[in-house]
Design an enzyme around this catalytic site. Structure first.
Site, PDB file in Angstrom:
ATOM      1  N   LYS A   1      23.179  23.920  24.937  1.00 36.98           N
ATOM      2  CA  LYS A   1      21.947  24.986  25.869  1.00 36.98           C
ATOM      3  C   LYS A   1      21.698  25.845  26.117  1.00 36.98           C
ATOM      4  O   LYS A   1      21.227  25.822  26.700  1.00 36.98           O
ATOM      5  CB  LYS A   1      22.612  23.471  27.129  1.00 36.98           C
ATOM      6  CG  LYS A   1      22.268  22.327  26.954  1.00 36.98           C
ATOM      7  CD  LYS A   1      21.065  21.556  25.888  1.00 36.98           C
ATOM      8  CE  LYS A   1      21.820  20.299  24.922  1.00 36.98           C
ATOM      9  NZ  LYS A   1      21.173  19.582  23.449  1.00 36.98           N
TER      10      LYS A   1
ATOM     11  N   ASP B   1      14.938  19.853  24.139  1.00 38.14           N
ATOM     12  CA  ASP B   1      15.442  19.269  24.655  1.00 38.14           C
ATOM     13  C   ASP B   1      16.364  19.024  25.997  1.00 38.14           C
ATOM     14  O   ASP B   1      16.596  20.312  25.482  1.00 38.14           O
ATOM     15  CB  ASP B   1      16.537  18.048  23.535  1.00 38.14           C
ATOM     16  CG  ASP B   1      16.555  16.626  23.884  1.00 38.14           C
ATOM     17  OD1 ASP B   1      17.299  16.108  24.082  1.00 38.14           O
ATOM     18  OD2 ASP B   1      15.939  16.248  24.678  1.00 38.14           O
ATOM     19  N   ASN B   2      16.691  18.558  26.473  1.00 36.79           N
ATOM     20  CA  ASN B   2      18.149  18.287  27.893  1.00 36.79           C
ATOM     21  C   ASN B   2      17.626  19.262  28.642  1.00 36.79           C
ATOM     22  O   ASN B   2      18.256  19.876  28.994  1.00 36.79           O
ATOM     23  CB  ASN B   2      18.974  18.407  26.735  1.00 36.79           C
ATOM     24  CG  ASN B   2      19.662  17.794  26.198  1.00 36.79           C
ATOM     25  OD1 ASN B   2      19.343  18.003  24.964  1.00 36.79           O
ATOM     26  ND2 ASN B   2      19.794  16.173  25.922  1.00 36.79           N
TER      27      ASN B   2
ATOM     28  N   GLU C   1      19.474  10.462  26.748  1.00 38.13           N
ATOM     29  CA  GLU C   1      18.894   8.849  25.543  1.00 38.13           C
ATOM     30  C   GLU C   1      19.901   8.013  25.996  1.00 38.13           C
ATOM     31  O   GLU C   1      20.659   8.059  26.668  1.00 38.13           O
ATOM     32  CB  GLU C   1      19.094   9.684  23.537  1.00 38.13           C
ATOM     33  CG  GLU C   1      20.196  10.594  24.610  1.00 38.13           C
ATOM     34  CD  GLU C   1      20.335  12.335  24.241  1.00 38.13           C
ATOM     35  OE1 GLU C   1      19.449  12.045  24.841  1.00 38.13           O
ATOM     36  OE2 GLU C   1      21.216  12.906  23.832  1.00 38.13           O
TER      37      GLU C   1
END
Ligand SMILES: O=C(NCCNC(=O)c1cc(-c2ccc(F)cc2)cc(O)c1O)c1cc(O)ncn1
Ligand SMILES: [Mg+2]
Length: 214
Positions: free
Chosen positions: A144, A169-170, A199
């Protein structure tokens, strides 16, 4: 001597998923990770958001950063139009070795090119190595704290054109705060947040879709 989580996911795919059937590979991994052991695939809920963007964009050239076990590579490849290519990049050789086998089992290996190594090293080489002009769609799902530096590097290397789309994502969990601040604050991006969940859990997470304006 014990198996790793990616090895257990591959074993599940080989024993439960139909060879050559990408959808059954995706469903098998989702079932396993929801009911047996959690793993960091984008998953079914956020995967549906990703699917809708892939279908909307119909990318000829797509990049994924962070392959892990190949779940999203299989998901994406099954939606790509003919003679389109997904290049997926994985730093971790253990993950890459498993992902190659999952991608092959799903029968999408002719649409996917998996490259191993640090994104920072590969991004400056992409144009020459793959005869690319730019990417139509980029899925960020790797470390990230690499989202922002790699995005800036893609800009600098001319891998983004007016209209290129970044899907991250995330952005909430684990989170990519510096990336979010950049794409939401920059006049060079039009950004939109798709609220979802981490998820296989009820924890809030989401996907950020950002259009590069050039
Ligand atoms: O890229 C590499 N890891 C996967 C990045 N992805 C993530 O870290 C990731 C993490 C989570 C997550 C969320 C909640 C939680 F409690 C724990 C993990 C979820 C996700 O959906 C991800 O995508 C990597 C690894 C390594 O060892 N060497 C080189 N690269
Ligand atoms: Mg992720």
């Amino acid at each position: 001597y014990g198996s790793t989580r990616p090895e257990r996911i591959l074993a599940e795919v080989k024993s439960k998923a139909t060879r050559g059937d990408a959808r059954s590979v995706v469903d098998t991994i989702d079932q396993y990770c929801r009911h047996q052991e959690w793993a960091m695939n984008v998953g079914d809920e956020k995967g549906t958001i990703l699917d809708s963007i892939v279908c909307e964009v119909k990318p000829r050239a797509m990049l994924e950063l962070g392959t892990y076990c190949g779940y999203s590579a299989v998901r994406i490849a099954s939606l790509l139009p003919p003679n389109s290519r997904l290049i997926t990049m994985e730093f971790n050789p253990v993950f890459a070795a498993i992902a190659r086998q999952v991608i092959a089992w799903a029968g999408v290996e002719d649409k996917v090119v998996l490259i191993e190594g640090p994104s920072g090293d590969w991004i400056p080489k992409m144009k020459k190595e793959f005869g690319l002009t730019s990417f139509d769609l980029v899925f960020l799902d790797h470390w990230k704290d690499c989202y922002l530096p790699d995005t800036k590097l893609m800009e600098e290397c001319g891998l983004l054109r007016t209209g290129s789309i970044l899907v991250a994502d995330n952005v909430i969990c684990p989170g990519a705060p510096d990336y979010l601040e950049y794409v939401r604050g920059s006049p060079r991006y039009e950004s939109k947040y798709f609220r979802s969940h981490l998820e296989y859990t009820r924890v809030e997470d989401g996907i950020e879709k950002s259009v590069f304006l050039g």
